[in-house]
Every structure is written in C-alpha cells, then in structure tokens.
Scaffold this motif. Sequence first.
Motif, short mmCIF file in Angstrom:
data_model
loop_
_atom_site.label_atom_id
_atom_site.label_comp_id
_atom_site.label_asym_id
_atom_site.label_seq_id
_atom_site.Cartn_x
_atom_site.Cartn_y
_atom_site.Cartn_z
N UNK A 99 -20.99 -13.85 -5.05
CA UNK A 99 -20.69 -15.10 -5.82
C UNK A 99 -19.31 -15.41 -5.88
N UNK A 100 -18.41 -14.43 -5.93
CA UNK A 100 -16.97 -14.61 -6.04
C UNK A 100 -16.27 -14.11 -4.80
N UNK A 101 -17.04 -14.10 -3.62
CA UNK A 101 -16.29 -13.48 -2.51
C UNK A 101 -16.43 -12.16 -2.76
N UNK A 102 -15.24 -11.46 -1.98
CA UNK A 102 -15.25 -9.88 -2.12
C UNK A 102 -15.23 -9.24 -3.33
N UNK A 103 -16.00 -8.13 -3.48
CA UNK A 103 -16.01 -7.61 -4.89
C UNK A 103 -14.63 -6.71 -4.88
N UNK A 104 -13.66 -6.57 -5.68
CA UNK A 104 -12.54 -5.93 -5.61
C UNK A 104 -12.81 -4.67 -6.01
N UNK A 105 -12.07 -3.67 -5.39
CA UNK A 105 -12.07 -2.13 -6.11
C UNK A 105 -11.31 -2.36 -7.39
N UNK A 106 -11.32 -1.06 -8.07
CA UNK A 106 -10.61 -0.87 -9.43
C UNK A 106 -9.02 -0.71 -9.09
N UNK A 107 -8.30 -2.06 -9.12
CA UNK A 107 -6.88 -2.17 -8.49
C UNK A 107 -5.83 -1.05 -9.30
N UNK A 108 -6.22 -0.78 -10.46
CA UNK A 108 -5.10 0.34 -10.90
C UNK A 108 -5.58 1.96 -10.34
N UNK A 109 -6.72 1.93 -10.24
CA UNK A 109 -6.87 3.13 -9.52
C UNK A 109 -6.40 3.26 -7.93
N UNK A 110 -6.57 2.28 -7.27
CA UNK A 110 -6.20 1.93 -5.92
C UNK A 110 -4.76 2.39 -5.76
N UNK A 111 -4.00 1.63 -6.61
CA UNK A 111 -2.59 1.79 -6.79
C UNK A 111 -2.24 3.10 -6.92
N UNK A 112 -2.69 3.81 -7.97
CA UNK A 112 -2.64 5.19 -8.07
C UNK A 112 -2.89 6.19 -7.05
N UNK A 113 -3.98 6.03 -6.51
CA UNK A 113 -4.38 6.53 -5.24
C UNK A 113 -3.30 6.59 -4.13
N UNK A 114 -2.67 5.37 -4.05
CA UNK A 114 -1.99 5.02 -2.93
C UNK A 114 -0.38 5.86 -3.30
N UNK A 115 -0.27 6.19 -4.35
CA UNK A 115 1.01 6.94 -4.65
C UNK A 115 0.56 8.53 -4.63
#
Length: 248
Positions: A99-115
Amino acid sequence: MSNVLKVAVYTNRGLQNIAENLVASFFPQKLLELDSLLKEPILHIHDLKEIHSEIDLTVPDPVLLTNSHDGVEVVIQSSIEFFGLEEDMCQGTKVFVMPGGMLKSNGQLVDLIERVKPEIRTLIEKCNTVKMWVQLLIPRIEDGNNFGVSIQEETVAELRTVEGEAASYLDQISRYYITRAKLVSKIAKYPHVEDYRRTVTEIDEKEYISLKIIVSELRNQYVTLHDMILKNIEKIKRPRSSNTDALY
C-alpha cells in the motif's frame, strides 16, 4: 642466494613489519575505537521500544456473505458454504503491491549494522595478516626444543578462531535480514495475525542486543590478541634460539 629466495626473504620481512605494527599499534587503536563506540547513545538504548519500526500494512476489511432471499436458513447455509470453501480461503491474502510502496527495513538497525560490518571485515583481514606472519615463522619439524613452536601453533589457532567467529557475525547479520523479510511477507499475506507483527519486533530487539554483543566481542578480541602476542613475542619470533638464521 637465488632470486626466488631473495623475494621470499624480502616478502617475509615486509610481512613481519606489517604484522608487528598491527599487533603493537593497530590493535590497541581499534580496541579504543570500539570501546568508544560502545559508549555512544545508539548502543545505550534501555527501552527497546525505541528501536521498533512501524509496519505500515493495514488489516483488510472482513468479507461478509449476505443473502436475504430466504431468511435465516439461507444465511446459515451461506456461512456453511463459506467455511467449507476450497482451501485457498486459508492461504492468506494475495499481495500484488504494498500500500505504501516499498516496505522499509528497520532504519536504526540498518545504520548500526552498516557501522559494525566494516569493523568485522577489518578484524578478519588483520587477523589473516598476523596469522600468515606467525605461520611463516614456524621452523622445520625437529625432535625436541619445540616449546616455542607450540606457542606459535597456539597463536595461529587463536587467530584462526577469531577469524571464524568474526565470519559468523556476518552470517548472523544475513540471517537477520532473511528472517525479518520472511516475517514481513507473512504479515503482508496474513495481516490479521498479530503474532507475526509481534515476532518482527522481537527479532529487531534480538538483533539490537546481538549487535551490541558483537561490538563488545570485537573489542575483547583485539585486547586478547594484543595481550597474547606481546606476552609471547620473543618465542613467536624465535621459537628455537639455535635456529634463528633459518627463520627467514
């Protein structure tokens, strides 16, 4: 001395300089950086609800079957027919688009994982370099006077163990994404089942705690390797005092 042997000697000495610098300078630097990361607010969230990610998938309206031709008996019959319909009715809602287009991942966890991921890769690469250096220092097999050799072998084994554990952290991150994707797909197909939604939040909380543990373990591994190698550096570099010239 042949050209091949000269190249080997030069390579070994260059590797020695790199490895010794890693153990003496780089490892302490990284453990301080990781210790600083552990003190950042992103890794000091006490209420784990703060890392929850909203799942924007609404519950569809229920399907109502009505037939007013013959009164109550027909309504009951329709209900029986409805519940006795083919098994497709139990297979969930067909999802064509979100309904809202792409269903996003958990942004906070993605940022932490990328670090965290670059830190994991760095540990693997540096351990591999030091491990190769120690392996090249192991002298030929002889009877007796092998105490220093056993220290070298123990060091190589420890470095190999750290490499394997660091690689498993990357696997853990991949499994998190796969598991969460499957659960979100279940929510899209069965939006009326609350347990799937709760499981996603549980998975996110578990991953957050796991990432914090990973950062702590990375720091501890740098501490352990730095301490172990420096304490035994003389035996690692010269396992047999009489065979010093044969090490290079």
